[in-house]
Write an enzyme that holds these catalytic residues in place. Structure first.
Site, mmCIF file in Angstrom:
data_model
loop_
_atom_site.group_PDB
_atom_site.id
_atom_site.type_symbol
_atom_site.label_atom_id
_atom_site.label_comp_id
_atom_site.label_asym_id
_atom_site.label_seq_id
_atom_site.Cartn_x
_atom_site.Cartn_y
_atom_site.Cartn_z
ATOM 1 N N CYS A 155 0.316 -14.487 -5.169
ATOM 2 C CA CYS A 155 -0.444 -13.339 -4.670
ATOM 3 C C CYS A 155 -1.927 -13.644 -4.548
ATOM 4 O O CYS A 155 -2.551 -14.162 -5.488
ATOM 5 C CB CYS A 155 -0.226 -12.149 -5.598
ATOM 6 S SG CYS A 155 -1.033 -10.636 -5.033
ATOM 7 N N CYS B 246 5.174 -8.317 -4.912
ATOM 8 C CA CYS B 246 4.888 -7.456 -6.061
ATOM 9 C C CYS B 246 6.161 -6.739 -6.491
ATOM 10 O O CYS B 246 6.286 -5.511 -6.378
ATOM 11 C CB CYS B 246 3.779 -6.462 -5.718
ATOM 12 S SG CYS B 246 2.990 -5.704 -7.157
ATOM 13 N N CYS C 216 -6.237 -8.099 -9.885
ATOM 14 C CA CYS C 216 -5.223 -7.180 -10.399
ATOM 15 C C CYS C 216 -5.024 -7.431 -11.891
ATOM 16 O O CYS C 216 -4.930 -8.586 -12.327
ATOM 17 C CB CYS C 216 -3.920 -7.383 -9.627
ATOM 18 S SG CYS C 216 -2.473 -6.581 -10.333
ATOM 19 N N CYS D 289 3.179 -13.141 -9.110
ATOM 20 C CA CYS D 289 1.715 -13.128 -9.148
ATOM 21 C C CYS D 289 1.124 -14.486 -8.787
ATOM 22 O O CYS D 289 -0.003 -14.560 -8.286
ATOM 23 C CB CYS D 289 1.233 -12.700 -10.534
ATOM 24 S SG CYS D 289 1.780 -11.049 -11.025
ATOM 25 N N LYS E 270 7.864 12.796 0.174
ATOM 26 C CA LYS E 270 7.770 11.472 0.797
ATOM 27 C C LYS E 270 8.529 11.443 2.117
ATOM 28 O O LYS E 270 8.012 10.986 3.149
ATOM 29 C CB LYS E 270 8.337 10.392 -0.140
ATOM 30 C CG LYS E 270 8.284 8.983 0.451
ATOM 31 C CD LYS E 270 9.369 8.084 -0.085
ATOM 32 C CE LYS E 270 10.705 8.336 0.581
ATOM 33 N NZ LYS E 270 11.742 7.344 0.233
#
Length: 281
Positions: A242, A232, A248, A239, A162
């Site tokens: 969102c 998130c 989702c 949620c 990463k």
């Protein structure tokens, strides 16, 4: 005299760990509806008020320094960033820069002092050791610059895939792969963008790169990190706020807590730098 060990008191032999299974993803079909999800996240991130927007690794280096030193400082910021909030990492980078953040100056710094400068970043003792070892390699092999490839970067102490891919993107301006941290790993799994076999960030990277258009490889880390910092969340995702709630699996199963009804919910986490500007401090 031969020592006799009683089978009744001797510890059982440790089972051998099976070798890791390497999962390769190629020519994967893009998950249905991913473009809609992606656009929704872009809309939710348009204000750019997450901590990563003002204190991310690409903003922690001294822009007045030479290009070579800026590359080194970018690498250092990424090395310190694992298991560390952006605010804490950014503050540590400011202390290092005030101390003198060059390869030569770090090599002249005692490990104990270096630890004091970067504390309280996650695993700060190990990172102080890694930083000194990395600086030694950079001075001996790269004339105090940083390696120009992912393979060479990953050979440095404390540097993983990463960090290497993000270093290539930020420090060298070359897109070599997607930088997948815990935020990216968590969010794409929740959205169903990766297979169940993706148990690690590196497996997630391979899966994403198999179908995600390459022109989005650079921005997806910034996009999802900020989204993970504000909406998130790892625990208690918001949620209800969102736009992807119905797209989702986690969002579809979300129910508002009775304690939060009528209370307006928890405020979205903003960057401290942005908050100071907004309040005129």
């Amino acid at each position: 005299m031969k020592r006799v060990v009683s089978p009744y008191f001797s510890p059982p032999p440790k089972p051998k760990r099976p070798p890791p299974i390497k999962i390769l993803y190629s020519e994967e079909t893009a998950p249905p509806g991913w473009e809609k999800c992606y656009q929704n996240i872009l809309s939710m991130r348009k204000e750019r008020t997450a901590p990563v927007d003002s204190m991310g690794c690409e903003r922690a280096h001294d822009q007045a320094a030479s290009v070579q030193v800026q590359r080194f400082q970018c690498l250092v910021s990424l090395m310190l960033s694992s298991q560390t909030k952006d605010e804490v990492n950014y503050a540590a980078m400011l202390r290092l820069r005030e101390h003198g953040l060059t390869v030569e100056n770090i090599l002249d710094t005692e490990e104990e002092k270096l630890g004091q400068l970067i504390y309280p970043v996650g695993f700060w003792r190990n990172k102080a050791k890694y930083l000194l070892k990395t600086c030694s390699v950079l001075k001996e092999k790269y004339d105090s610059d940083i390696p120009p490839t992912v393979a060479e970067l990953c050979k440095l102490p404390g540097v993983g895939p990463k960090m290497a891919h993000l270093t290539m993107n930020i420090a060298w301006g070359t897109q070599s792969g997607i930088g997948v941290d815990t935020h990216v790993h968590r969010i794409v799994s929740r959205l169903g963008w990766t297979k169940q076999e993706c148990k690690t960030p590196e497996q997630t990277r391979q899966c994403l790169e198999a179908w995600l258009p390459k022109e989005k490889w650079t921005e997806i880390n910034w996009l999802l990190v900020g989204f993970g910092q504000q909406v998130c969340l790892p625990v208690g995702p918001r949620c209800g706020e969102c736009l992807n709630r119905e797209l989702c699996a986690v969002g579809r199963g979300w129910k508002e807590s009775p304690k939060k009804k009528g209370g307006g919910g928890q405020a979205v986490r903003k960057s401290p730098v942005k908050k100071i500007k907004d309040e005129g401090i």
